[in-house]
Design a protein around this motif. Structure first.
Motif, PDB file in Angstrom:
ATOM      1  N   MET A 112      70.890  11.383  43.327  1.00  0.00           N
ATOM      2  CA  MET A 112      70.755  11.730  44.616  1.00  0.00           C
ATOM      3  C   MET A 112      71.960  12.603  45.151  1.00  0.00           C
ATOM      4  O   MET A 112      71.600  13.842  45.778  1.00  0.00           O
ATOM      5  N   PRO A 113      73.073  12.583  44.605  1.00  0.00           N
ATOM      6  CA  PRO A 113      74.284  13.594  44.801  1.00  0.00           C
ATOM      7  C   PRO A 113      73.750  14.950  44.525  1.00  0.00           C
ATOM      8  O   PRO A 113      73.754  15.987  45.435  1.00  0.00           O
ATOM      9  N   LEU A 114      73.123  15.109  43.373  1.00  0.00           N
ATOM     10  CA  LEU A 114      72.673  16.410  42.815  1.00  0.00           C
ATOM     11  C   LEU A 114      71.550  17.043  43.819  1.00  0.00           C
ATOM     12  O   LEU A 114      71.386  18.074  44.082  1.00  0.00           O
ATOM     13  N   GLY A 115      70.525  15.941  44.002  1.00  0.00           N
ATOM     14  CA  GLY A 115      69.305  16.456  44.823  1.00  0.00           C
ATOM     15  C   GLY A 115      69.800  16.918  46.168  1.00  0.00           C
ATOM     16  O   GLY A 115      69.255  17.857  46.528  1.00  0.00           O
ATOM     17  N   ARG A 116      70.835  16.166  47.013  1.00  0.00           N
ATOM     18  CA  ARG A 116      71.307  16.758  48.011  1.00  0.00           C
ATOM     19  C   ARG A 116      71.801  17.990  48.129  1.00  0.00           C
ATOM     20  O   ARG A 116      71.435  18.846  48.905  1.00  0.00           O
ATOM     21  N   ARG A 117      72.620  18.650  47.034  1.00  0.00           N
ATOM     22  CA  ARG A 117      72.999  19.755  46.720  1.00  0.00           C
ATOM     23  C   ARG A 117      71.926  20.881  46.503  1.00  0.00           C
ATOM     24  O   ARG A 117      71.894  21.750  47.230  1.00  0.00           O
ATOM     25  N   ILE A 118      70.846  20.478  45.847  1.00  0.00           N
ATOM     26  CA  ILE A 118      69.637  21.270  45.623  1.00  0.00           C
ATOM     27  C   ILE A 118      68.966  21.537  46.647  1.00  0.00           C
ATOM     28  O   ILE A 118      68.491  22.725  46.930  1.00  0.00           O
ATOM     29  N   ILE A 173      57.320  10.079  48.690  1.00  0.00           N
ATOM     30  CA  ILE A 173      58.023   9.707  47.331  1.00  0.00           C
ATOM     31  C   ILE A 173      58.795  11.042  46.939  1.00  0.00           C
ATOM     32  O   ILE A 173      58.371  11.996  46.225  1.00  0.00           O
ATOM     33  N   SER A 174      59.885  11.172  47.791  1.00  0.00           N
ATOM     34  CA  SER A 174      60.757  12.276  47.479  1.00  0.00           C
ATOM     35  C   SER A 174      62.316  12.075  47.917  1.00  0.00           C
ATOM     36  O   SER A 174      62.590  11.096  48.507  1.00  0.00           O
ATOM     37  N   TRP A 175      63.172  12.990  47.451  1.00  0.00           N
ATOM     38  CA  TRP A 175      64.346  12.781  47.792  1.00  0.00           C
ATOM     39  C   TRP A 175      64.565  12.811  49.372  1.00  0.00           C
ATOM     40  O   TRP A 175      65.444  12.320  50.050  1.00  0.00           O
ATOM     41  N   GLU A 176      63.820  13.952  50.003  1.00  0.00           N
ATOM     42  CA  GLU A 176      63.889  14.113  51.179  1.00  0.00           C
ATOM     43  C   GLU A 176      63.586  13.019  52.198  1.00  0.00           C
ATOM     44  O   GLU A 176      64.042  12.386  53.172  1.00  0.00           O
ATOM     45  N   GLY A 177      62.305  12.120  51.719  1.00  0.00           N
ATOM     46  CA  GLY A 177      62.083  11.071  52.259  1.00  0.00           C
ATOM     47  C   GLY A 177      63.222   9.979  52.481  1.00  0.00           C
ATOM     48  O   GLY A 177      63.259   9.259  53.216  1.00  0.00           O
ATOM     49  N   MET A 178      63.782   9.961  51.123  1.00  0.00           N
ATOM     50  CA  MET A 178      64.703   8.802  50.976  1.00  0.00           C
ATOM     51  C   MET A 178      66.017   9.230  51.847  1.00  0.00           C
ATOM     52  O   MET A 178      66.804   8.253  52.277  1.00  0.00           O
ATOM     53  N   ILE A 179      66.340  10.430  51.807  1.00  0.00           N
ATOM     54  CA  ILE A 179      67.621  10.766  52.643  1.00  0.00           C
ATOM     55  C   ILE A 179      67.402  10.292  54.161  1.00  0.00           C
ATOM     56  O   ILE A 179      68.557   9.817  54.700  1.00  0.00           O
ATOM     57  N   LEU A 187      68.307   2.435  55.776  1.00  0.00           N
ATOM     58  CA  LEU A 187      67.889   1.565  54.882  1.00  0.00           C
ATOM     59  C   LEU A 187      68.226   1.666  53.453  1.00  0.00           C
ATOM     60  O   LEU A 187      68.622   2.700  52.894  1.00  0.00           O
ATOM     61  N   ARG A 188      68.614   0.731  52.472  1.00  0.00           N
ATOM     62  CA  ARG A 188      68.828   0.608  51.092  1.00  0.00           C
ATOM     63  C   ARG A 188      68.158  -0.409  50.595  1.00  0.00           C
ATOM     64  O   ARG A 188      67.807  -1.262  51.270  1.00  0.00           O
ATOM     65  N   GLY A 189      68.426  -0.321  49.217  1.00  0.00           N
ATOM     66  CA  GLY A 189      67.886  -1.797  48.312  1.00  0.00           C
ATOM     67  C   GLY A 189      66.549  -2.141  48.769  1.00  0.00           C
ATOM     68  O   GLY A 189      65.668  -1.212  48.830  1.00  0.00           O
TER      69      GLY A 189
END
Length: 213
Positions: A112-118, A173-179, A187-189
């Motif tokens: 996720m940290p790398l995904g946020r940067r990208i 189903i994406s990094w954006e959606g999870m962010i 929301l977590r877990g």
């Protein structure tokens, strides 16, 4: 002196292997830098990969393209499709979609940290709203996973319905959606997992209901 055909082939194969090694060195260097640096420069990448700036640009005309490939490289070791195939035993596409969500969550702490940067780098890139024709798109690998998960529905849906389902699932189903869920909704877990599964299953159910009507 003229080289024999065999020698020429060997030389050509050696050059191709060297090009692959150089490309991999550049991508690996970029991945390492993205783990600790918000926006690594071409100079930094070249130094880390021990190549020249010109060599970096020879393989990757734009930094955006290089950043995207570095991100995808970080995902290559994930046997996501294997997990989807295991879930396919039930014969229910919803189980494969659930499995894909589980895989995304499982890799989130690491990537996720790398995904946020990208996401930030590509969103702020020049002409981000109109990428050049043929340029790599962020998230193309996850689109492939989604298409794999819902592939059994191809024969039950029209082409337009199938593509619409894939696009809808790509928003969930994406990094954006999870962010959005983590940053805006807290929301977590298991709460995050249940919400993602509910949203994805709702899209599958909706398109199947439409196909029956």
């Amino acid at each position: 002196m003229t080289l024999s055909t065999g020698a020429q082939d060997a030389a050509s194969g050696g050059r191709a292997a060297q090009r692959r090694r150089t490309r991999r060195a550049i991508v690996d260097a970029t991945t390492r830098l993205l783990e600790t640096t918000t926006a690594p420069t071409v100079d930094a990448i070249a130094a880390e990969a021990e190549v020249s700036r010109r060599t970096v640009y020879l393989y990757f005309p734009t930094l955006e393209q290089l950043h995207l490939e570095a991100m995808q490289g970080a995902l290559l070791n994930r046997d996501v499709e294997g997990a989807l195939d295991a879930a396919a035993v039930s014969g229910d596409v919803r189980d494969q979609v659930d499995a894909l969500i589980d895989e995304l969550i499982a890799m989130s702490d690491e990537l996720m940290p790398l995904g946020r940067r990208i996401i930030r780098l590509t969103a702020e890139a020049p002409n981000a709203d109109e990428p050049a024709e043929g340029a790599p798109r962020r998230g193309y690998r996850s689109i492939g996973w989604i298409e794999h998960a819902v592939a059994p529905l191809r024969e039950r849906l029209t082409g337009e319905q199938f593509e619409r389902l894939v696009s809808g699932l790509a928003m969930v189903i994406s990094w954006e959606g999870m962010i959005v869920l983590r940053d805006s909704r807290g929301l977590r877990g298991e709460d995050e997992r249940r919400l993602l599964r509910w949203a994805a299953r709702s899209l599958v159910d909706a398109i199947l209901a439409e196909a029956k009507s």
